[in-house]
Write a protein that holds these residues in place. Structure first.
Motif, PDB file in Angstrom:
ATOM      1  N   ARG A 142       0.747  -1.065   0.545  1.00  0.00           N
ATOM      2  CA  ARG A 142      -0.171   0.054  -0.382  1.00  0.00           C
ATOM      3  C   ARG A 142       1.066   1.115   0.397  1.00  0.00           C
ATOM      4  O   ARG A 142       1.873   1.351   1.003  1.00  0.00           O
ATOM      5  N   VAL A 143       0.469   1.929  -0.715  1.00  0.00           N
ATOM      6  CA  VAL A 143       1.406   3.777  -0.682  1.00  0.00           C
ATOM      7  C   VAL A 143       1.042   4.568  -0.123  1.00  0.00           C
ATOM      8  O   VAL A 143      -0.520   4.492   0.577  1.00  0.00           O
ATOM      9  N   VAL A 144       1.985   4.271   0.880  1.00  0.00           N
ATOM     10  CA  VAL A 144       1.441   5.088   2.350  1.00  0.00           C
ATOM     11  C   VAL A 144       2.199   6.810   1.564  1.00  0.00           C
ATOM     12  O   VAL A 144       1.419   7.524   2.988  1.00  0.00           O
ATOM     13  N   ASP A 145       2.534   7.263   1.046  1.00  0.00           N
ATOM     14  CA  ASP A 145       3.189   8.528   0.977  1.00  0.00           C
ATOM     15  C   ASP A 145       4.066   8.700  -0.543  1.00  0.00           C
ATOM     16  O   ASP A 145       5.039   8.069  -0.661  1.00  0.00           O
ATOM     17  N   GLN A 146       3.190   8.465  -1.361  1.00  0.00           N
ATOM     18  CA  GLN A 146       3.421   9.541  -2.914  1.00  0.00           C
ATOM     19  C   GLN A 146       4.545  10.112  -3.292  1.00  0.00           C
ATOM     20  O   GLN A 146       6.073   9.610  -3.725  1.00  0.00           O
ATOM     21  N   ALA A 147       4.921  10.912  -2.566  1.00  0.00           N
ATOM     22  CA  ALA A 147       5.834  12.178  -2.620  1.00  0.00           C
ATOM     23  C   ALA A 147       7.349  11.333  -2.013  1.00  0.00           C
ATOM     24  O   ALA A 147       8.297  11.194  -2.602  1.00  0.00           O
ATOM     25  N   GLN A 148       7.362  11.024  -1.029  1.00  0.00           N
ATOM     26  CA  GLN A 148       7.811  10.195  -0.629  1.00  0.00           C
ATOM     27  C   GLN A 148       8.659   8.615  -1.131  1.00  0.00           C
ATOM     28  O   GLN A 148       9.406   8.545  -0.427  1.00  0.00           O
ATOM     29  N   GLY A 149       7.734   8.040  -1.376  1.00  0.00           N
ATOM     30  CA  GLY A 149       8.372   7.306  -2.129  1.00  0.00           C
ATOM     31  C   GLY A 149       7.878   5.683  -1.292  1.00  0.00           C
ATOM     32  O   GLY A 149       8.546   5.490  -1.009  1.00  0.00           O
TER      33      GLY A 149
ATOM     34  N   GLU B 270       3.983   0.301   2.271  1.00  0.00           N
ATOM     35  CA  GLU B 270       3.789  -0.411   3.406  1.00  0.00           C
ATOM     36  C   GLU B 270       3.371  -2.100   2.971  1.00  0.00           C
ATOM     37  O   GLU B 270       2.691  -2.188   1.949  1.00  0.00           O
ATOM     38  N   VAL B 271       4.187  -3.322   3.346  1.00  0.00           N
ATOM     39  CA  VAL B 271       3.802  -4.133   3.673  1.00  0.00           C
ATOM     40  C   VAL B 271       3.544  -4.953   4.807  1.00  0.00           C
ATOM     41  O   VAL B 271       5.247  -5.044   5.162  1.00  0.00           O
ATOM     42  N   ASN B 272       3.432  -5.285   5.283  1.00  0.00           N
ATOM     43  CA  ASN B 272       3.422  -6.511   6.251  1.00  0.00           C
ATOM     44  C   ASN B 272       3.933  -6.109   7.449  1.00  0.00           C
ATOM     45  O   ASN B 272       4.872  -6.470   8.336  1.00  0.00           O
ATOM     46  N   GLY B 273       3.126  -3.993   7.372  1.00  0.00           N
ATOM     47  CA  GLY B 273       4.482  -4.010   8.921  1.00  0.00           C
ATOM     48  C   GLY B 273       5.570  -3.024   8.140  1.00  0.00           C
ATOM     49  O   GLY B 273       6.432  -2.818   9.508  1.00  0.00           O
ATOM     50  N   PHE B 274       6.384  -3.721   6.731  1.00  0.00           N
ATOM     51  CA  PHE B 274       7.437  -2.974   6.773  1.00  0.00           C
ATOM     52  C   PHE B 274       7.358  -1.740   5.713  1.00  0.00           C
ATOM     53  O   PHE B 274       6.406  -1.919   4.785  1.00  0.00           O
ATOM     54  N   ILE B 275       7.486  -0.947   5.763  1.00  0.00           N
ATOM     55  CA  ILE B 275       7.780   0.930   5.267  1.00  0.00           C
ATOM     56  C   ILE B 275       8.862   0.876   4.059  1.00  0.00           C
ATOM     57  O   ILE B 275      10.205   0.628   4.930  1.00  0.00           O
ATOM     58  N   ILE B 276       9.538   0.654   2.892  1.00  0.00           N
ATOM     59  CA  ILE B 276      10.271   0.177   1.797  1.00  0.00           C
ATOM     60  C   ILE B 276       9.813   2.103   1.325  1.00  0.00           C
ATOM     61  O   ILE B 276       9.006   2.365   0.631  1.00  0.00           O
ATOM     62  N   GLU B 277      11.167   2.093   0.900  1.00  0.00           N
ATOM     63  CA  GLU B 277      11.289   3.429   0.173  1.00  0.00           C
ATOM     64  C   GLU B 277      11.485   2.900  -1.492  1.00  0.00           C
ATOM     65  O   GLU B 277      12.349   2.022  -1.137  1.00  0.00           O
ATOM     66  N   MET B 278      10.504   3.548  -2.131  1.00  0.00           N
ATOM     67  CA  MET B 278      10.975   2.853  -3.804  1.00  0.00           C
ATOM     68  C   MET B 278      10.268   3.967  -4.169  1.00  0.00           C
ATOM     69  O   MET B 278       9.517   4.877  -4.428  1.00  0.00           O
TER      70      MET B 278
END
Length: 125
Positions: free
Chosen positions: A88-95, A98-106
């Motif tokens: 799930r995209v939680v912040d498009q501007a910062q890329g 979130e997936v299974n409780g992990f926040i990943i930058e991409m």
């Protein structure tokens, strides 16, 4: 933002290591360099990627039942530090995804959910 727990560092004490991390709902293994982490440490929940292929899971004009079916988070390990999944995209501007409780930058295209393939998941520093 929740913290992640370091479960295992392999090899321990090495400059570069594989680090098993646990969120509230899952575990991943990420590359860490330089690595000064130890089992039991708590770190910020913000991982990065060496390279990621990311695309929207669906378009906004798709039928609701299809969008709902493609809005389920999942992550699957495909190599030592490689993954594929949907988040799930939680912040498009910062890329941030979130997936299974992990926040990943991409790099995130438009959309509420994205499908991704990561060549190397890294501990963010």
């Amino acid at each position: 933002m929740d913290k992640l727990t370091v479960v295992l560092v392999e090899p321990p004490g090495d400059e570069a290591a594989s680090v098993t991390l646990r969120s509230a709902t899952g575990e991943v293994v990420a590359f860490c360099w330089p690595c000064d982490l130890h089992a039991g440490d708590r770190i910020d929940n913000r991982l990065s990627t060496l390279e990621a292929d990311v695309r929207a899971s669906y378009c906004s004009d798709w039928p609701e039942d299809e969008r709902e079916a493609l809005s389920t988070e999942w992550i699957e390990r495909t190599g030592p530090h490689a993954y594929r999944g949907r988040g799930r995209v939680v912040d498009q501007a910062q890329g941030l995804v979130e997936v299974n409780g992990f926040i990943i930058e991409m790099n995130v295209p438009g959309g509420a959910y994205v499908d991704f393939s990561i060549t190397r998941l890294d501990v963010g520093r």
